[in-house]
Scaffold this active site. Structure first.
Site, PDB file in Angstrom:
ATOM      1  N   GLY A  47       0.796  -1.229   0.000  1.00  0.00           N
ATOM      2  CA  GLY A  47       0.000   0.000   0.000  1.00  0.00           C
ATOM      3  C   GLY A  47       0.820   1.266   0.000  1.00  0.00           C
ATOM      4  N   LYS A  90       7.654  18.721  -3.788  1.00  0.00           N
ATOM      5  CA  LYS A  90       8.266  19.151  -2.524  1.00  0.00           C
ATOM      6  C   LYS A  90       9.507  20.008  -2.783  1.00  0.00           C
ATOM      7  CE  LYS A  90       6.530  14.885  -0.450  1.00  0.00           C
ATOM      8  NZ  LYS A  90       6.831  13.468  -0.195  1.00  0.00           N
ATOM      9  N   GLY A 126       2.941   8.933   6.848  1.00  0.00           N
ATOM     10  CA  GLY A 126       2.305   8.206   7.944  1.00  0.00           C
ATOM     11  C   GLY A 126       1.472   9.117   8.806  1.00  0.00           C
TER      12      GLY A 126
END
Lengths: 432, 432
Positions: free
Chosen positions: A193, A211, A308
């Site tokens: 994933g 970024k 995360g």
């Protein structure tokens, strides 16, 4: 100090994926410490997401629900609009604009939106006396935006390097550690994933390029220019490249590099070789790293989780806490109207390059390649030819320092030698 | 944003050593970029030092001269007092207090002063509506104070580890790389001018302990408690320890560790073994590193130059720029009056330990040592005895995880065995 208003700071959160849920958990669980640190209560008043009924592991019943993020962003009782929906345009942009126009502060994790519309959104924020902050958009939990914008504000920034896509670094690390092919490592990352719905955002370098373009703006006082980022994904990297690089003391990373030179703004997000013993070379797995080089501070390295729930929510909360404390910064470190449009430039700094090509098994083939390189002004530091049992032989070359322009000349001349099969792979060796 | 007053920000600098000269150079050479970034002009109006006539490589004629730093700190035309004199008390403290009482902001690089008087100075600043900032006091150019106070403000901090004395790390690195004895490496560092006038500030861990005590305060909302830092210098480390540690995959670092547990505030600044492949283990030479572990962000690592003109001046300017931009933070991240006095506690977290001792050449000596350790509840993971040609044999032991209390019991019992010559050396193995 921080001039705390005695009223609470009221958040409206749009987008309730893992990061949104993480932010809600922090605000709920750490209410006391957040209030102690900021001098005022931080609370959530309203939320919005596509699906109201999904179980996100957090209770939402205390908060008003809005189906429409624009309605959320402009609620009278929202002080800060927290944009965690993603997507460069569409609802994220519409709601961000609506919030800023209503004079509300915005905290976002949306690198794509800022890479494409950062300048206009920063100007919009300023025109309305609002702040637009985006620590979570770059390198997850690493406080790189704050460090660069504020902590290193006394420096002229000379170069920034970053490994800022954990998925790419995971794939490259697994190729080296487990001897996997690119395809197998990709499939493994997919199964875990780790990949975006459009994997090219990751492996094509686009996400990391977004970024990098934001860091460039802060570092050099230039308008965000994502289109000026030279992008190359990691799909060209083979297990042989990784093995050979390791043999020579290097590791291959999807490395972003940005510099402002007399010729313009040089932004590259490409697979590069870096010394295996350097901090960047030692970065294994999904971790991110940003290396900032300032004329005063020298080299500062920041390393941490690039994605995360916890790390990204931590970055969102860093921005929220700044606003709660009354610390109000320009989006890119100076007034948006003072940011200059920088001309994109091809990288002009000379570097050694790693080349891999297949030579046809003809007499004098190597000499012809060497001659073609030499004529373009590219000299050879090291060369290896491997044994082979088909009609072509893999050849690896490390050049002495050369410009990208000279290298492109040399690569352009190689087909004419008639001995090179297929397109050569050329990876820069970045001195770190 | 940043609410720029259109007036300039006027600095008074006391202490014109390398850092002071570095700050003057930045303010002079970067006037335009500093003004662009902060929205106002940053200028120096007055300076003070012990010797007016010394050549510092910077022109001082534009600035008023004050022989007395207290007079400098309280000048009507000074907005920010920049304290670069050093020393925990004396003129530095007197001038800092005078500046704060006059409502002037203070930027200092003085870790000793803050380690001993941080609480009272922070309270004084708040009582007078002034800010007191000290980025340059900890880990040189690394923006650790800002990252911890602001960027990671949404975290409960679980542990901070730091290698924050470049001189000690230089000595330990040279011992390993060049096989030097501690004494020879110390002499080399001394010859290079790396040591403080009182070398015990460096090699005794005091300087690094000062820094650790400041990080603890921010991380845990506790009053600075330098006296609560368990200090042990690097003088006990031998080349044999370094070689043996390397053999087992470790490096020895003067490592600061701080944690707040139910038993109290555990601060240690002691030589520790860390995995050679970890970021801390890979830190060679004079560089500094701070590792912050937050409940949300996980592990964030910051690395950079811990000393020197440019890096330290960069940190000073980060604080100055915050003030110029109107970013006003509490000294330790929350109102000083809300910081709680934390009870110092012995480290209670169980860890493996590395032990080195000399065993007398008697039958059953090893069995007696093993028995003494076992009776104290300390079990042995690995043990090595080396060949020897005198009456004692070097023995190295790595224990399984044990508490410091149990280890101290074991060490206390060793003399009674009658087979251990001299005092054993015990170094914690820190999991990083």
């Amino acid at each position: 100090m921080s001039d705390p208003q005695q009223t609470s700071l009221r958040l409206g959160i749009a987008g309730l994926g893992t990061v949104g849920a993480g932010v809600i958990k922090i605000v709920r669980q750490k209410a006391n410490v957040l209030a102690q640190r900021s001098g005022r209560k931080v609370e959530i008043v309203a939320v919005s997401a596509r699906n109201r009924d999904k179980d996100r592991g957090v209770a939402l019943s205390d908060y008003a629900w809005e189906d429409d993020p624009v309605a959320l962003a402009t609620r009278d009782d929202v002080d800060v609009f927290v944009e965690l929906m993603g997507g460069s345009d569409g609802p994220a942009k519409a709601a961000t604009e609506a919030a800023l126009k209503a004079g509300k502060d915005v905290v976002t994790a949306n690198k794509a939106m800022l890479a494409h519309h950062g300048q206009e959104l920063a100007e919009l924020a300023e025109a309305n006396g609002a702040v637009l902050r985006f620590e979570a958009a770059v390198a997850g939990g690493i406080p790189i935006i704050k460090s660069l914008t504020e902590g290193l504000a006394g420096n002229d920034i000379e170069r920034i390097m970053g490994v800022m896509n954990g998925t790419c670094n995971y794939i490259l690390t697994r190729m080296e550690d487990a001897g996997l092919s690119y395809e197998d490592a990709f499939a493994e990352a997919d199964g875990l994933g780790y990949l975006e719905a459009d994997p090219n955002l990751d492996v094509g370098g686009i996400d990391a390029g977004h970024k990098l373009s934001l860091l460039s703006s802060i570092a050099f006082g230039t308008q965000v220019n994502f289109d000026g980022v030279e992008l190359e994904g990691i799909g060209c990297v083979t297990i042989e490249d990784i093995t050979q690089a390791a043999d020579m003391g290097y590791r291959i990373k999807l490395l972003g590099v940005t510099r402002l030179t007399g010729r313009g703004l040089e932004q590259t997000m490409t697979p590069c070789l870096v010394p295996a013993t350097s901090p960047l070379g030692q970065l294994q797995g999904g971790t991110n790293m940003v290396v900032v080089e300032g004329d005063q501070v020298g080299q500062v390295v920041l390393r941490g989780a690039g994605a995360g729930e916890g790390p990204t929510a931590s970055a969102v909360m860093g921005d929220v806490m700044d606003i709660a404390r009354g610390l109000r910064m320009s989006t890119f470190g100076q007034p948006a109207t003072s940011l200059v449009a920088a001309k994109p430039a091809k990288a002009t700094v000379a570097a050694p390059y790693y080349l891999r090509m297949s030579l046809e098994d003809k007499p004098g083939a190597m000499a012809k390649v060497a001659a073609a390189l030499g004529e373009a002004g590219v000299s050879i530091d090291r060369m290896r030819q491997y044994s082979h049992d088909d009609a072509t032989a893999p050849v690896l070359i490390v050049t002495h320092k050369t410009t990208r322009a000279a290298l492109d000349d040399a690569l352009g001349a190689l087909p004419e030698t008639g001995v090179v099969s297929g397109a050569p792979v050329a990876l820069r060796i970045e001195e770190v």
